[in-house]
Design an enzyme around this catalytic site. Structure first.
Site, PDB file in Angstrom:
ATOM      1  N   ASP A 270       0.812  -1.215   0.000  1.00 55.50           N
ATOM      2  CA  ASP A 270       0.000   0.000   0.000  1.00 55.50           C
ATOM      3  C   ASP A 270       0.851   1.272   0.000  1.00 55.50           C
ATOM      4  O   ASP A 270       0.328   2.365  -0.205  1.00 55.50           O
ATOM      5  CB  ASP A 270      -0.959   0.015   1.199  1.00 55.50           C
ATOM      6  CG  ASP A 270      -2.206  -0.829   0.921  1.00 55.50           C
ATOM      7  OD1 ASP A 270      -2.250  -1.459  -0.151  1.00 55.50           O
ATOM      8  OD2 ASP A 270      -3.113  -0.864   1.759  1.00 55.50           O
TER       9      ASP A 270
ATOM     10  N   ASP B 244     -11.458  38.050 -32.454  1.00 57.46           N
ATOM     11  CA  ASP B 244     -10.902  36.734 -32.755  1.00 57.46           C
ATOM     12  C   ASP B 244     -11.692  35.643 -32.038  1.00 57.46           C
ATOM     13  O   ASP B 244     -11.706  34.500 -32.458  1.00 57.46           O
ATOM     14  CB  ASP B 244      -9.430  36.665 -32.331  1.00 57.46           C
ATOM     15  CG  ASP B 244      -8.783  35.378 -32.823  1.00 57.46           C
ATOM     16  OD1 ASP B 244      -8.723  35.207 -34.061  1.00 57.46           O
ATOM     17  OD2 ASP B 244      -8.381  34.557 -31.992  1.00 57.46           O
TER      18      ASP B 244
ATOM     19  N   GLY C 159      -9.301  31.556 -34.477  1.00 57.18           N
ATOM     20  CA  GLY C 159     -10.379  32.047 -35.330  1.00 57.18           C
ATOM     21  C   GLY C 159      -9.983  32.217 -36.780  1.00 57.18           C
ATOM     22  O   GLY C 159     -10.591  31.622 -37.676  1.00 57.18           O
ATOM     23  N   LEU C 160      -8.939  32.957 -37.032  1.00 49.51           N
ATOM     24  CA  LEU C 160      -8.558  33.245 -38.401  1.00 49.51           C
ATOM     25  C   LEU C 160      -8.154  31.967 -39.114  1.00 49.51           C
ATOM     26  O   LEU C 160      -8.488  31.734 -40.274  1.00 49.51           O
ATOM     27  CB  LEU C 160      -7.401  34.248 -38.396  1.00 49.51           C
ATOM     28  CG  LEU C 160      -6.962  34.686 -39.792  1.00 49.51           C
ATOM     29  CD1 LEU C 160      -8.104  35.369 -40.528  1.00 49.51           C
ATOM     30  CD2 LEU C 160      -5.773  35.629 -39.688  1.00 49.51           C
TER      31      LEU C 160
END
Lengths: 427, 547
Positions: B36, B279, B414-415
């Site tokens: 453990d 954007d 975005g672009l």
């Protein structure tokens, strides 16, 4: 090779290890599943245990778990413990669910854990029952990988030992020539190299475990086996009971170990020295050349091994004799004298060997000794580094192909890399 | 019994370890079998702690079971006391020790230690890691917190505690720093942060502060509620994740302390402007799926919807303790919350929904990788890379900045997305092109149907609404209704076969909506019992869905 040490043939044969009991910072045998399932490609490992077991395996498996793994955990819940659910019926359901999901599975291991052992869940009966249900599509076996019974690599031992009784035997009437078997999981690339070396000596060899459950090797009184791994005590006993005979040898780590290991087979099967030389000369020289580079870095460095896998003694022999490192302490979770005999003889007399662990005391010794390199588990590695001690984490030595000639320099590289890194970052 | 391949949470004693490891002078003696100790490496490797967690394990083995495991426990506790000299000790059992029924609490009491000993009852077969952490912290408070003096000393500024941050917490280190700064700027002093970096003495004086800030309800809420019951100490209900929530949090703190509310956001609050900049227009209506712990999921849904302009198409949590909160939250977004700790269920739902962005844990990251969907991590469990060296809070205004960057990063900018739409037949702007900032080699996803060739393709899509409304994409076959695709399995099944012409026509559809078009058409064909999908079927389906 160091002439002066090999002259002392007694080495550590009669060593009295420092035996300690206390907190042990080691893995349990369940961890063996991580490499075993990669080896036997149509096997599934179903742990019957707790959330802790599932958590352990996923922590150890890291990222592997996502490639539709061939291991999982049947988590025991309170209903199972309270006796509200019939555990065997529950297991039927879980196994049914699992096999429906994975029709490609041909061999299923029910793997015992601490919780299943403590509640005395009879997994051998469960396996028998599952065998009847799923015969002949799937064979079901059981073994224990619990922490209360097994340490790390002993999980492989338990698994292979469970497989041995079901290995095909030879018909009693045939008096075929002795056959060679290599026992212990090796990376596929290492296995292929070993097969090719042995075949060049004219030997046919089978490997156990095989890569596929449908291609189990034959075992019988004419089987001679070489252990490729040092942690296979129970497997060896099981093979012995099928009549197979052990070929004592050091383990195939480093040039010396690999040569001696191959030599044990060659001697047994009457391979001439010329043929042996022809088969091994080129890779041996290649490996020695590659090792010489590593030796420059490691010569005279003091190394300390914490117990982990039972590979520690063969590794210590390799780093001492082939890389010139000085052994501070060699810890092993378990010392099997018979299997380790050839290795112990090669260790320098007076080496401090410890069996078992009391981690706090061992850490005290380690820090007092101030070694140059410490081989230890991941729970200790960063804390030791933070104290200025360079470490090599031990698990990598189990997961990486390290056996044989071609891997000798890679193995040495595992030890030199942390030291190199320390130098670079200090600069 | 439950078949598990992956678990989001560890057992409850790992939660207790997270509390013990967070603190400076507490030691945890854990009755547990050999093995453990694996849990140590979560702390030393994932969080890269330079010290061992303060945990002593009894590591009993089979041969001990016949004998006296209770004695073993007492020895371990005695030795831990002598060696580590903690200011308080936690004692308890892991799952196996729970079965052998030694009583760590009673055994530790018999040792008559001179320090407070807190016995933990953590039912391993019912509860999990977060509950274990919460219970441990709660028990520590119950045992340690002193009643404050009747007359509180006069203070210039109001004080608060920060409750909940722990070891192995997702960004806890930096959240604490960020929120402490925020509180300081408001005029509030932070008295104690606990359990992270707290000493026993710190916990003892928790009740002296004026109020509590609960940063992580999964771990801190139970203790905060107890402090309120015992000492009338109020606590904050808002978790300051996201700009809006941070403002709400400020308002809440100001109401509690009667401090004036600042008129405007600080100068470093960039996320709001970034989201408004042109954007980011392409982020509008992006379909996002959210999974993780309850706190981060609820917060992420709000940020996604109100601050990023995404559409939340699915959400869920593995935190059963907070299932109600997540269900209520999901209702606000018109979706049904998935409460599960089975990652296969999450995978099935993601597969059916085909979101354009997944916010989740490291499991969702791998699901996303397989399905070729962009993904960002918002919640534990996380791997080592999400314990970064750099300052990376999730909370407060800097946290909002981090979140904006982290979530947008895996998406096509975005672009770039626009260019790919315009020049989709161009060899450089093909379906397989990954976002230019994410490298170019991505393995083909196995689970994706052959024609939806590139993993990135389905991932990086303009919104259904946007593309169908834009004349520039007259051939775009997509609709709003695709977002209502819900029934799992069904969406994936494929009865009808595609005629070569229809397949070719499908190929003309911009790759980023092609996957949806394929699924819609197949569903349409299936509903109508059409065996072969022709070009006609394709456009019939388009017409059908764009009603």
């Amino acid at each position: 090779m160091r002439a002066e040490t090999s002259a002392q043939t007694s080495g550590c044969t009669d060593v009295v290890p420092l035996v300690e009991r206390g907190q042990r910072e080691v893995f349990c045998g369940l961890t063996g599943i991580i490499w075993l399932h990669r080896k036997i490609q149509d096997a599934f490992f179903l742990v019957v245990g707790s959330r802790t077991c599932a958590h352990l395996i996923q922590s150890a498996a890291g990222v592997m778990i996502f490639a539709e793994p061939r291991f999982g955990t049947a988590i025991i819940d309170e209903r199972d413990l309270a006796g509200l659910a019939d555990v065997h019926e529950e297991l039927d359901r879980v196994v049914g669910q699992l096999l429906a999901r994975r029709p490609d599975i041909r061999l299923l291991f029910l793997v015992g854990s601490c919780p299943s052992e403590v509640i005395k869940l009879d997994l051998s009966r469960a396996a028998e029952r599952q065998n009847q249900i799923h015969h002949p599509a799937v064979r079901v076996l059981n073994y224990s990988g619990s922490g209360i019974e097994t340490t790390f690599t002993q999980g492989e031992d338990a698994c292979l030992a469970a497989l041995v009784p079901s290995l095909p035997g030879l018909p009693a009437s045939t008096d075929t020539a002795p056959a060679l078997m290599v026992v212990g999981t090796l990376a596929d690339v290492v296995e292929d190299q070993m097969r090719s070396l042995l075949e060049r000596m004219g030997l046919q060899v089978s490997f156990f475990p095989p890569r596929n459950s449908q291609a189990m090797p034959v075992v019988g009184p004419n089987t001679r086996y070489l252990l490729a791994q040092p942690f296979l005590a129970d497997t060896a006993r099981a093979l012995q009971s099928r009549g197979a005979q052990h070929l004592p040898a050091p383990f195939p780590l480093g040039v010396e170990g690999t040569t001696a290991w191959l030599q044990a087979a060659a001697t047994e099967f009457g391979v001439t020295p010329e043929v042996f030389e022809q088969a091994t000369a080129a890779p041996r020289q290649r490996a020695e050349k590659a090792l010489a580079v590593q030796r420059q870095m490691l010569q005279g460095q003091r190394i300390f091994f914490f117990p982990d896998s039972q590979l520690e003694i063969p590794l210590a022999r390799f780093v001492h004799r082939e890389l010139g490192m000085d052994l501070v302490e060699v810890g092993t979770p378990y010392l099997h004298r018979q299997h380790m005999a050839a290795e112990l003889a090669l260790l320098p007399a007076g080496t401090r060997i410890s069996e078992g662990q009391d981690v706090d005391l061992q850490l005290d010794r380690c820090i007092a000794d101030a070694p140059d390199l410490v081989v230890c588990g991941l729970g200790l590695a960063n804390p030791l580094e933070a104290q200025g001690i360079t470490t090599k984490w031990a698990i990598e030595l189990v997961f990486t192909p390290i056996q044989g000639y071609e891997q000798a320099a890679d193995l040495a590289g595992l030890f030199s890399r942390p030291l190199k890194r320390r130098l670079k970052l200090a600069a | 019994m439950q078949l598990t391949l992956w678990t989001y949470e560890g057992p409850p004693h790992v939660g207790a370890m997270r509390v013990a490891t967070a603190m400076t002078d507490v030691h945890y003696v854990l009755h547990a079998p050999q093995g453990d100790t694996y849990a140590d490496l979560l702390f030393t490797m994932i969080e890269r702690l330079p010290r061992r967690p303060p945990v002593t394990y009894t590591t009993f083995q089979a041969r001990d079971l016949g004998g006296d495991t209770a004695e073993l426990f007492k020895d371990a506790a005695r030795q831990a006391m002598a060696r580590f000299q903690p200011a308080a000790m936690l004692v308890g059992s892991s799952c196996t020790a729970e079965l052998i029924q030694d009583d760590p609490g009673g055994l530790a009491q018999a040792l008559q230690l001179t320090i407070p000993v807190v016995a933990l009852e953590l039912p391993s077969y019912q509860r999990k890691e977060n509950w274990g952490a919460s219970e441990t912290f709660y028990q520590l408070c119950r045992h340690l917190v002193h009643k404050p003096a009747a007359e509180k000393p006069a203070k210039v500024r109001p004080t608060c505690n920060i409750l909940g941050p722990s070891a192995l917490g997702f960004r806890h280190r930096d959240d604490v720093k960020e929120i402490t700064q925020l509180l300081n700027q408001l005029g509030v002093d932070v008295a104690v942060v606990a359990p992270l970096s707290a000493s026993v003495a710190d916990v003892q004086k928790l009740a002296e502060a004026d109020f509590n800030v609960v940063l992580y309800p999964e771990i801190g809420l139970a203790a905060a509620q107890w402090l309120q019951r015992q000492f009338d100490q109020p606590y904050t209900k808002t978790v300051p994740l996201g700009s809006h929530a941070t403002r709400d949090f400020i308002a809440e703190v100001c109401a509690l302390t009667s401090l004036p509310q600042p008129a405007q956001d600080p100068a470093n609050a960039h996320a709001h402007w970034y989201a408004k900049s042109v954007d980011s227009t392409y982020l509008t209506g992006k379909r996002v799926y959210i999974f993780g712990d309850a706190t981060h999921v609820v917060a992420a849904a709000r940020i996604a919807s109100q601050e990023m302009g995404f559409e939340v198409v699915g959400m869920g949590t593995y935190s059963r303790e907070f299932a109600r909160e997540v269900r209520d939250c999901a209702k606000r977004y018109g979706v049904e919350a998935l409460i599960t700790d089975d990652y296969l269920e999450v995978e099935t739902q993601i597969n059916a929904l085909q979101p354009e962005l997944i916010l989740g844990t490291q499991m969702e990251r791998h699901i996303a990788k397989r399905q070729g969907i962009p993904c960002a991590v918002i919640s534990a469990p996380v791997h080592v890379q999400d314990f970064p060296a750099r300052y990376a809070p999730q909370m407060g205004f800097e946290g909002a900045n981090v979140l904006f960057d982290t979530w947008v990063h895996p998406l096509m900018m975005g672009l770039e997305e626009h260019l790919i739409g315009m020049f989709r037949e161009d060899f450089e702007f093909h379906a397989g092109a990954a976002p230019s900032h994410l490298g170019s080699t991505r393995p083909a996803a196995e689970n994706v149907a052959p024609v939806v060739a590139a993993p990135v393709a389905t991932a990086v899509s303009a919104t259904a609404a946007a593309s169908s409304a834009t004349p520039a994409h007259p051939d775009t076959l997509t609709t709003d209704s695709v977002q209502k695709v819900a029934a799992p399995a069904q969406a994936a099944s494929n009865q009808a076969t595609w005629s070569p012409e229809a397949e070719k026509e499908l190929g003309k559809i911009p790759f980023f909506v092609r996957g949806k078009a394929r699924r819609n058409t197949e569903r349409f064909a299936q509903d109508l019992g059409v065996a072969t999908i022709t070009v006609e079927t394709l456009y019939d389906a388009k017409a059908h869905y764009s009603r």
